[in-house]
Scaffold this active site. Structure first.
Site, mmCIF file in Angstrom:
data_model
loop_
_atom_site.group_PDB
_atom_site.id
_atom_site.type_symbol
_atom_site.label_atom_id
_atom_site.label_comp_id
_atom_site.label_asym_id
_atom_site.label_seq_id
_atom_site.Cartn_x
_atom_site.Cartn_y
_atom_site.Cartn_z
ATOM 1 C CE LYS A 22 66.626 39.875 70.802
ATOM 2 N NZ LYS A 22 66.677 38.451 71.498
ATOM 3 C CG ASN A 23 70.677 39.192 72.021
ATOM 4 O OD1 ASN A 23 69.333 39.080 72.333
ATOM 5 N ND2 ASN A 23 70.793 38.895 70.838
ATOM 6 C CB CYS A 117 64.305 32.174 67.665
ATOM 7 S SG CYS A 117 63.937 33.988 67.666
ATOM 8 N NE ARG A 122 68.028 29.011 70.804
ATOM 9 C CZ ARG A 122 67.580 30.202 71.136
ATOM 10 N NH1 ARG A 122 66.279 30.846 70.706
ATOM 11 N NH2 ARG A 122 68.453 31.158 71.210
ATOM 12 C CG ASP A 306 71.389 36.840 66.206
ATOM 13 O OD1 ASP A 306 71.592 37.191 67.476
ATOM 14 O OD2 ASP A 306 71.009 35.519 66.029
ATOM 15 N NE ARG A 398 61.191 37.224 71.627
ATOM 16 C CZ ARG A 398 62.039 36.503 71.419
ATOM 17 N NH1 ARG A 398 61.869 35.498 70.340
ATOM 18 N NH2 ARG A 398 63.326 36.325 72.131
HETATM 19 C C1 EPZ Z 1 72.139 34.157 71.957
HETATM 20 O O1 EPZ Z 1 71.479 32.985 72.154
HETATM 21 C C2 EPZ Z 1 71.341 35.016 71.516
HETATM 22 N N1 EPZ Z 1 70.259 35.246 72.147
HETATM 23 C C3 EPZ Z 1 70.878 34.529 69.971
HETATM 24 O O2 EPZ Z 1 70.236 35.703 69.305
HETATM 25 C C4 EPZ Z 1 72.326 34.590 69.097
HETATM 26 O O3 EPZ Z 1 71.738 33.697 67.747
HETATM 27 C C5 EPZ Z 1 73.210 33.527 69.937
HETATM 28 O O4 EPZ Z 1 73.485 33.792 71.116
HETATM 29 C C6 EPZ Z 1 74.404 33.204 69.218
HETATM 30 O O5 EPZ Z 1 75.119 34.644 68.978
HETATM 31 C C7 EPZ Z 1 70.266 36.049 73.300
HETATM 32 O O6 EPZ Z 1 71.333 36.617 73.745
HETATM 33 C C8 EPZ Z 1 69.025 36.115 73.927
HETATM 34 P P1 EPZ Z 1 74.513 30.335 72.234
HETATM 35 P P2 EPZ Z 1 72.165 31.636 73.096
HETATM 36 O O7 EPZ Z 1 74.452 29.681 73.644
HETATM 37 O O8 EPZ Z 1 73.099 32.196 74.102
HETATM 38 C C9 EPZ Z 1 74.686 25.583 71.509
HETATM 39 C C10 EPZ Z 1 68.666 36.709 68.449
HETATM 40 O O9 EPZ Z 1 68.124 36.857 67.382
HETATM 41 N N2 EPZ Z 1 74.670 25.591 72.821
HETATM 42 O O10 EPZ Z 1 75.757 30.969 71.928
HETATM 43 O O11 EPZ Z 1 70.884 30.772 73.107
HETATM 44 C C11 EPZ Z 1 73.450 26.086 70.733
HETATM 45 O O12 EPZ Z 1 72.656 25.152 70.714
HETATM 46 C C12 EPZ Z 1 68.764 35.678 69.254
HETATM 47 O O13 EPZ Z 1 68.764 38.116 69.229
HETATM 48 C C13 EPZ Z 1 74.988 24.094 73.581
HETATM 49 O O14 EPZ Z 1 75.089 22.867 72.916
HETATM 50 O O15 EPZ Z 1 73.246 30.878 72.007
HETATM 51 C C14 EPZ Z 1 74.132 26.793 69.453
HETATM 52 O O16 EPZ Z 1 74.195 25.624 68.606
HETATM 53 C C15 EPZ Z 1 68.422 34.446 68.184
HETATM 54 N N3 EPZ Z 1 74.781 23.991 74.635
HETATM 55 C C16 EPZ Z 1 75.483 27.414 70.057
HETATM 56 O O17 EPZ Z 1 75.782 26.482 71.133
HETATM 57 C C17 EPZ Z 1 74.426 25.070 75.654
HETATM 58 O O18 EPZ Z 1 74.486 24.849 76.602
HETATM 59 C C18 EPZ Z 1 75.424 28.880 70.389
HETATM 60 O O19 EPZ Z 1 74.349 28.921 71.293
HETATM 61 C C19 EPZ Z 1 74.609 26.215 75.013
HETATM 62 C C20 EPZ Z 1 74.734 26.574 73.676
#
Ligand code: EPZ
Length: 430
Positions: A22-23, A117, A122, A306, A398
């Site tokens: 998916k991702n 989610c 976020r 995840d 989803r």
């Molecule tokens: C991706 O989310 C995935 N979603 C998530 O999977 C997954 O949990 C996550 O990566 C971590 O592996 C998709 O790929 C669509 P991050 P993403 O940016 O990109 C902080 C699922 O179940 N952060 O790596 O949104 C954030 O708050 C979903 O498939 C900032 O602070 O995750 C978090 O604490 C759920 N500022 C951490 O970094 C930013 O600009 C990791 O977030 C971006 C992120």
């Protein structure tokens, strides 16, 4: 309303095929906006997030042909920026890849803020920091991100304050057609980032270092179409590995890249589960009791966040005290209340869940509070005595391709049903 019903207590036996990731799929599909040619994307998972991505591109004027539920032909030659529908965009997190794609294609992006989610706030400050480094002026107003790079993006060094999967993917997408060579440091290393880079390189991009924490993108003038197959979904595979470990029995999961599952396999083995790795399959079996364990979620190659909810279920079945620490998201334990309805003994203290395993698990009416939480209550239902009914299963649809059919193949007593109302007649879903 669609629900899932499960009569638990049966071991799982047999084999299933994992679907595309998916991702990776959502990023590859939306990055097609950069390519004014036809791209054929294969091994797409049959899930609603993929449908939504394709519908968003269609609404922007792209030509999208579904050759099958797993193959789509996409041509964005006539697509226009700045017109993606707000309510479709807020339907998922991955919509923010449209910002990088519109900036990379048009030098301008106007996209609604994403949904996804609920793990607390976020933020996308790192994405914005990256776009500004490449010369875009970015503002957030009225629920929209407005980014303007004038004559186009100019390559620059980017250093992420924290590891961000989405930020890394988004800046790769934005930088592919920027002038000069962009270097991203402290990049995320997930396999889906490598998959996105491989797809874009197949279309003529010049990206090196994906999968490491330093990624270089040498900007190119234009990209050409290609055919590309999405990598297998390591989280879907890990979910079925944990389901097999929870229910007992022997399950073979085909079409996987075992290397991507190393952290999950290691933890299962620590719990007394047998995990056999073949070239493109894993075989998971469990006959004896589970051993308690401690897990801390980390960015790849650490234990995936995840897999947090699914692993929590397994810890509930292991006698003794287990500790599950969530280090990626601010709060990811909303699902615990649903597991407690089924008898789980879990205490959440900040970023840690303390699990007293071994309590009897019994069926209950529960909800899927988000995508992976939904997978967790399915697994709990598979081991619970009695009939579990799960609501809000749109979260599950989803990201899990035919989860009911795949579990039935393994011998689970599980059904998707339609109810006319809460008390209405239940009839078999088609
Ligand atoms: C991706 O989310 C995935 N979603 C998530 O999977 C997954 O949990 C996550 O990566 C971590 O592996 C998709 O790929 C669509 P991050 P993403 O940016 O990109 C902080 C699922 O179940 N952060 O790596 O949104 C954030 O708050 C979903 O498939 C900032 O602070 O995750 C978090 O604490 C759920 N500022 C951490 O970094 C930013 O600009 C990791 O977030 C971006 C992120």
């Amino acid at each position: 309303m669609e629900k899932i019903t499960i009569r638990g207590g049966k071991p799982l036996r047999g084999e299933i095929e994992v679907s595309g990731m998916k991702n990776a799929a959502v990023a590859v599909i939306l990055s097609c906006l950069l390519i004014e040619d036809t791209c054929t994307i294969e091994n797409l998972p049959d899930i609603s997030d993929v449908d939504l991505c394709l519908d968003i591109l269609k609404s922007m004027g792209a030509k999208v042909t579904r050759k099958s539920r797993t193959v789509a032909e996409i041509n964005c030659k006539n697509a226009q920026g700045g017109i993606s529908p707000y309510n479709m965009v807020r339907g998922m997190r991955a919509s923010y890849y449209l910002i990088g794609a519109e900036l990379g294609r048009y030098g301008r992006a106007y996209v609604g803020l994403p949904g996804g989610c609920d793990f607390g706030t976020r933020p996308i400050d790192q994405h914005i920091k990256g776009f500004e480094a490449l010369g875009a002026k970015v503002s957030v107003e009225g629920g929209y991100i407005d980014a303007d790079a004038g004559e186009g993006l100019i390559a620059a060094p980017i250093y992420f304050d924290g590891v961000t999967v989405g930020g890394t993917m988004n800046l790769i997408i934005a930088a592919v057609r920027a002038k000069g060579t962009t270097v991203i440091e402290n990049a995320a290393r997930e396999p889906h980032i490598v998959d996105l880079a491989n797809f874009l390189n197949t279309c003529g991009a010049q990206i090196t270092g994906a999968g490491t924490d330093v990624i270089k993108i040498k900007g190119v003038q234009s990209l050409h179409g290609c055919s590309y197959a999405i990598i297998p979904d390591m989280i879907e595979a890990g979910t079925y590995m944990i389901a097999a470990a929870a229910c007992g029995g022997t399950v073979r999961i085909n079409g996987v890249i075992p290397k991507h599952l190393d952290s999950v396999s290691a933890k299962l083995i620590e719990m007394g589960v047998v995990v056999e790795e073949l070239d493109e399959s894993v075989i998971v079996s469990r006959t004896g009791p589970l051993t308690r364990v401690n897990v801390k979620t980390m960015p790849y190659p650490g234990f995936p966040t995840d897999m947090n909810p699914q692993m929590c279920v397994l810890m509930c079945l292991a006698a003794g005290t287990s500790y599950l620490t969530e280090s990626v998201w601010e709060s990811r334990f909303r699902y615990v209340d649903e597991l407690k309805r089924m008898g789980a003994n879990i205490k959440v203290d900040g970023k840690m869940a303390i699990i007293e395993g071994g309590a009897p698990i019994s069926a209950a009416p529960v909800k899927a509070v988000d995508l992976r939480a939904g997978a967790a209550v399915v697994i709990m239902g598979l081991v619970a005595n009695g009939k579990t009914v799960i609501e809000d299963i749109h979260h599950i649809k989803r990201g899990y391709d035919h989860i009911v059919e795949k579990l039935r193949l393994l011998g689970a007593d599980i059904e998707m049903i339609n109810t006319t109302d809460d008390e209405g007649e239940l009839k078999q879903a088609n």
